[in-house]
Design an enzyme around this catalytic site. Structure first.
Site, PDB file in Angstrom:
ATOM      1  N   LYS A  13       0.835  -1.212   0.000  1.00 23.91           N
ATOM      2  CA  LYS A  13       0.000   0.000   0.000  1.00 23.91           C
ATOM      3  C   LYS A  13       0.869   1.260   0.000  1.00 23.91           C
ATOM      4  O   LYS A  13       0.644   2.184  -0.772  1.00 23.91           O
ATOM      5  CB  LYS A  13      -0.907   0.032   1.260  1.00 23.91           C
ATOM      6  CG  LYS A  13      -1.806  -1.183   1.398  1.00 23.91           C
ATOM      7  CD  LYS A  13      -2.686  -1.109   2.643  1.00 23.91           C
ATOM      8  CE  LYS A  13      -1.959  -1.118   3.963  1.00 23.91           C
ATOM      9  NZ  LYS A  13      -1.239  -2.375   4.279  1.00 23.91           N
ATOM     10  N   ARG A  88      -9.585   0.580   8.926  1.00 18.66           N
ATOM     11  CA  ARG A  88      -9.079  -0.743   9.291  1.00 18.66           C
ATOM     12  C   ARG A  88     -10.082  -1.529  10.108  1.00 18.66           C
ATOM     13  O   ARG A  88      -9.797  -2.646  10.506  1.00 18.66           O
ATOM     14  CB  ARG A  88      -7.828  -0.551  10.123  1.00 18.66           C
ATOM     15  CG  ARG A  88      -6.577  -1.143   9.504  1.00 18.66           C
ATOM     16  CD  ARG A  88      -5.440  -0.742  10.424  1.00 18.66           C
ATOM     17  NE  ARG A  88      -4.254  -1.456  10.162  1.00 18.66           N
ATOM     18  CZ  ARG A  88      -3.193  -0.945   9.533  1.00 18.66           C
ATOM     19  NH1 ARG A  88      -3.231   0.255   9.044  1.00 18.66           N
ATOM     20  NH2 ARG A  88      -2.118  -1.662   9.384  1.00 18.66           N
ATOM     21  N   ARG A 127      12.027  -5.571   4.784  1.00 19.18           N
ATOM     22  CA  ARG A 127      11.800  -4.142   4.506  1.00 19.18           C
ATOM     23  C   ARG A 127      12.704  -3.220   5.332  1.00 19.18           C
ATOM     24  O   ARG A 127      12.968  -3.455   6.493  1.00 19.18           O
ATOM     25  CB  ARG A 127      10.348  -3.790   4.822  1.00 19.18           C
ATOM     26  CG  ARG A 127      10.095  -2.282   4.800  1.00 19.18           C
ATOM     27  CD  ARG A 127       8.661  -1.909   4.923  1.00 19.18           C
ATOM     28  NE  ARG A 127       8.007  -2.510   6.054  1.00 19.18           N
ATOM     29  CZ  ARG A 127       6.698  -2.489   6.241  1.00 19.18           C
ATOM     30  NH1 ARG A 127       5.911  -1.927   5.342  1.00 19.18           N
ATOM     31  NH2 ARG A 127       6.164  -3.048   7.297  1.00 19.18           N
ATOM     32  N   ARG A 161      11.496  -1.013  10.961  1.00 15.88           N
ATOM     33  CA  ARG A 161      10.452  -0.712  11.944  1.00 15.88           C
ATOM     34  C   ARG A 161      10.459  -1.720  13.087  1.00 15.88           C
ATOM     35  O   ARG A 161      10.627  -2.920  12.846  1.00 15.88           O
ATOM     36  CB  ARG A 161       9.085  -0.737  11.252  1.00 15.88           C
ATOM     37  CG  ARG A 161       8.798   0.525  10.501  1.00 15.88           C
ATOM     38  CD  ARG A 161       7.586   0.508   9.639  1.00 15.88           C
ATOM     39  NE  ARG A 161       6.433  -0.232  10.083  1.00 15.88           N
ATOM     40  CZ  ARG A 161       5.319  -0.366   9.366  1.00 15.88           C
ATOM     41  NH1 ARG A 161       5.235   0.209   8.162  1.00 15.88           N
ATOM     42  NH2 ARG A 161       4.313  -1.060   9.816  1.00 15.88           N
TER      43      ARG A 161
HETATM   44  P1  AP5 Z   1       4.955  -1.627   1.742  1.00 14.44           P
HETATM   45  O1  AP5 Z   1       4.617  -0.804   0.558  1.00 14.44           O
HETATM   46  O2  AP5 Z   1       5.734  -0.989   2.845  1.00 14.44           O
HETATM   47  O3  AP5 Z   1       3.622  -2.344   2.319  1.00 14.44           O
HETATM   48  P2  AP5 Z   1       2.406  -1.766   3.144  1.00 14.44           P
HETATM   49  O4  AP5 Z   1       1.177  -2.410   2.632  1.00 14.44           O
HETATM   50  O5  AP5 Z   1       2.439  -0.271   3.159  1.00 14.44           O
HETATM   51  O6  AP5 Z   1       2.784  -2.398   4.550  1.00 14.44           O
HETATM   52  P3  AP5 Z   1       2.767  -1.842   6.024  1.00 14.44           P
HETATM   53  O7  AP5 Z   1       3.512  -2.868   6.841  1.00 14.44           O
HETATM   54  O8  AP5 Z   1       3.264  -0.428   6.103  1.00 14.44           O
HETATM   55  O9  AP5 Z   1       1.276  -1.892   6.339  1.00 14.44           O
HETATM   56  P4  AP5 Z   1       0.605  -1.966   7.658  1.00 14.44           P
HETATM   57  O10 AP5 Z   1      -0.764  -1.766   7.209  1.00 14.44           O
HETATM   58  O11 AP5 Z   1       0.842  -3.132   8.520  1.00 14.44           O
HETATM   59  O12 AP5 Z   1       1.366  -0.832   8.510  1.00 14.44           O
HETATM   60  P5  AP5 Z   1       0.926   0.631   8.958  1.00 14.44           P
HETATM   61  O13 AP5 Z   1       2.149   1.457   8.947  1.00 14.44           O
HETATM   62  O14 AP5 Z   1      -0.276   1.069   8.203  1.00 14.44           O
HETATM   63  O15 AP5 Z   1       5.728  -2.943   1.219  1.00 14.44           O
HETATM   64  C1  AP5 Z   1       6.242  -3.885   2.137  1.00 14.44           C
HETATM   65  C2  AP5 Z   1       7.605  -4.428   1.595  1.00 14.44           C
HETATM   66  O16 AP5 Z   1       7.358  -5.200   0.423  1.00 14.44           O
HETATM   67  C3  AP5 Z   1       8.602  -3.330   1.185  1.00 14.44           C
HETATM   68  O17 AP5 Z   1       9.906  -3.739   1.504  1.00 14.44           O
HETATM   69  C4  AP5 Z   1       8.420  -3.211  -0.347  1.00 14.44           C
HETATM   70  O18 AP5 Z   1       9.624  -2.800  -0.975  1.00 14.44           O
HETATM   71  C5  AP5 Z   1       8.025  -4.650  -0.722  1.00 14.44           C
HETATM   72  N1  AP5 Z   1       7.055  -4.715  -1.823  1.00 14.44           N
HETATM   73  C6  AP5 Z   1       6.011  -3.861  -2.074  1.00 14.44           C
HETATM   74  N2  AP5 Z   1       5.319  -4.255  -3.161  1.00 14.44           N
HETATM   75  C7  AP5 Z   1       5.920  -5.398  -3.609  1.00 14.44           C
HETATM   76  C8  AP5 Z   1       5.659  -6.290  -4.711  1.00 14.44           C
HETATM   77  N3  AP5 Z   1       4.632  -6.083  -5.545  1.00 14.44           N
HETATM   78  N4  AP5 Z   1       6.476  -7.362  -4.846  1.00 14.44           N
HETATM   79  C9  AP5 Z   1       7.526  -7.599  -3.992  1.00 14.44           C
HETATM   80  N5  AP5 Z   1       7.820  -6.779  -2.945  1.00 14.44           N
HETATM   81  C10 AP5 Z   1       7.025  -5.692  -2.747  1.00 14.44           C
HETATM   82  O19 AP5 Z   1       0.445   0.350  10.462  1.00 14.44           O
HETATM   83  C11 AP5 Z   1       1.354   0.039  11.487  1.00 14.44           C
HETATM   84  C12 AP5 Z   1       0.582  -0.099  12.799  1.00 14.44           C
HETATM   85  O20 AP5 Z   1      -0.064   1.156  13.122  1.00 14.44           O
HETATM   86  C13 AP5 Z   1      -0.557  -1.121  12.812  1.00 14.44           C
HETATM   87  O21 AP5 Z   1      -0.094  -2.434  13.091  1.00 14.44           O
HETATM   88  C14 AP5 Z   1      -1.448  -0.549  13.924  1.00 14.44           C
HETATM   89  O22 AP5 Z   1      -0.925  -0.847  15.202  1.00 14.44           O
HETATM   90  C15 AP5 Z   1      -1.336   0.941  13.717  1.00 14.44           C
HETATM   91  N6  AP5 Z   1      -2.384   1.486  12.789  1.00 14.44           N
HETATM   92  C16 AP5 Z   1      -2.173   2.077  11.583  1.00 14.44           C
HETATM   93  N7  AP5 Z   1      -3.344   2.436  11.034  1.00 14.44           N
HETATM   94  C17 AP5 Z   1      -4.308   2.061  11.914  1.00 14.44           C
HETATM   95  C18 AP5 Z   1      -5.734   2.136  11.888  1.00 14.44           C
HETATM   96  N8  AP5 Z   1      -6.396   2.695  10.851  1.00 14.44           N
HETATM   97  N9  AP5 Z   1      -6.416   1.631  12.944  1.00 14.44           N
HETATM   98  C19 AP5 Z   1      -5.776   1.087  13.999  1.00 14.44           C
HETATM   99  N10 AP5 Z   1      -4.432   0.975  14.095  1.00 14.44           N
HETATM  100  C20 AP5 Z   1      -3.703   1.462  13.048  1.00 14.44           C
END
Ligand code: AP5
Length: 220
Positions: A13, A88, A127, A161
């Site tokens: 994403k 979410r 990552r 992270r």
């Molecule tokens: P990347 O693009 O970083 O993936 P992402 O989907 O953004 O993954 P995140 O881990 O950031 O998502 P998340 O939803 O868990 O974390 P968030 O920060 O929102 O890609 C991942 C890796 O794969 C990279 O190394 C990239 O290079 C590689 N890659 C990408 N595309 C690829 C492809 N097609 N093929 C191969 N490799 C690829 O949330 C973190 C925490 O915050 C949550 O756990 C929660 O505690 C809290 N939080 C955030 N939002 C909320 C909410 N709305 N409600 C409640 N808690 C929340």
């Protein structure tokens, strides 16, 4: 144009949101980035969120809904935004509908990025990102051109992270399946949902998104 990108942790994403942001001049609203900034700044929200995030659980709906309601009221969101990591839960999805309606905004696209759990673990554990500009890399699939130096801004401040440890990733996937996956039928029922094969390579995923959005998006 207002877009929601849905998908499990590591689905890509953030990677795709940055490309869309650059190509279409929209603002990326990553709730994960906002929470990490709050943790780093030691704000009241950050203090509440830190332990929850490190345990791989979801931060409370009240905090997230308040954060997004405030953010989309800022002037830069008038030209459109990409929600990355929000909503979410079904409660967040319902709150988003209400806040968009209240501002006279609409959701133009809701796109689910589908990726198998096994691939997600490999993606997240490899990552790392640039502390300065947020560019995202991967040990195997997208390493920096020069080891230890960000391709985009030249910073040497690259980090992993704390919630990307294997045991926390398992908790994040559990939270996704139990609390976030139920919003997929919510958007399907509202007729807004489309999906892309997030298992494809990054540039192919960008190509699919470009077709769905009807706009050219460079694979950079
Ligand atoms: P990347 O693009 O970083 O993936 P992402 O989907 O953004 O993954 P995140 O881990 O950031 O998502 P998340 O939803 O868990 O974390 P968030 O920060 O929102 O890609 C991942 C890796 O794969 C990279 O190394 C990239 O290079 C590689 N890659 C990408 N595309 C690829 C492809 N097609 N093929 C191969 N490799 C690829 O949330 C973190 C925490 O915050 C949550 O756990 C929660 O505690 C809290 N939080 C955030 N939002 C909320 C909410 N709305 N409600 C409640 N808690 C929340």
């Amino acid at each position: 144009m207002n877009i929601v990108l849905l998908g499990p942790p590591g689905a890509g994403k953030g990677t795709q949101a940055k490309r869309i942001e650059k190509a279409l001049g929209l603002v990326q609203l990553s709730t994960g980035d906002m929470l990490r900034a709050a943790v780093a700044a030691g704000t009241e929200v950050g203090l509440k969120a830190k332990a929850v995030m490190e345990a791989g659980k979801l931060v409370s709906d009240d905090i997230l809904i308040g954060m997004i309601a405030e953010r989309i009221g800022e002037p830069d969101c008038k030209n459109g935004f990409i929600l990355d990591g929000f909503p979410r839960t079904v409660a967040q999805a319902e709150a988003l509908d209400a806040m968009l309606k209240a501002r006279g905004y609409k959701l133009d696209h809701c796109i689910e990025m589908r990726v198998d759990d096994a691939a997600l673990v490999a993606r997240i554990s490899g990552r790392y990102s640039c502390k300065n500009c947020g560019a995202v890399y991967h040990d195997q699939t997208r390493p920096t051109r020069v080891a230890g130096t960000c391709d985009s801004c030249g910073s040497k401040d690259l980090l992993r992270r704390p919630d990307d440890k294997a045991e926390t990733v398992a908790a994040r996937l559990k939270a996704y399946h139990e609390q976030t996956a139920p919003i997929i039928p919510y958007y399907r029922d509202h007729g807004a949902l489309r999906s892309v094969d997030g298992m494809a390579d990054m540039d192919a995923v960008t190509g699919e998104l470009s077709k769905l959005l009807g706009k050219p998006i460079a694979a950079v």
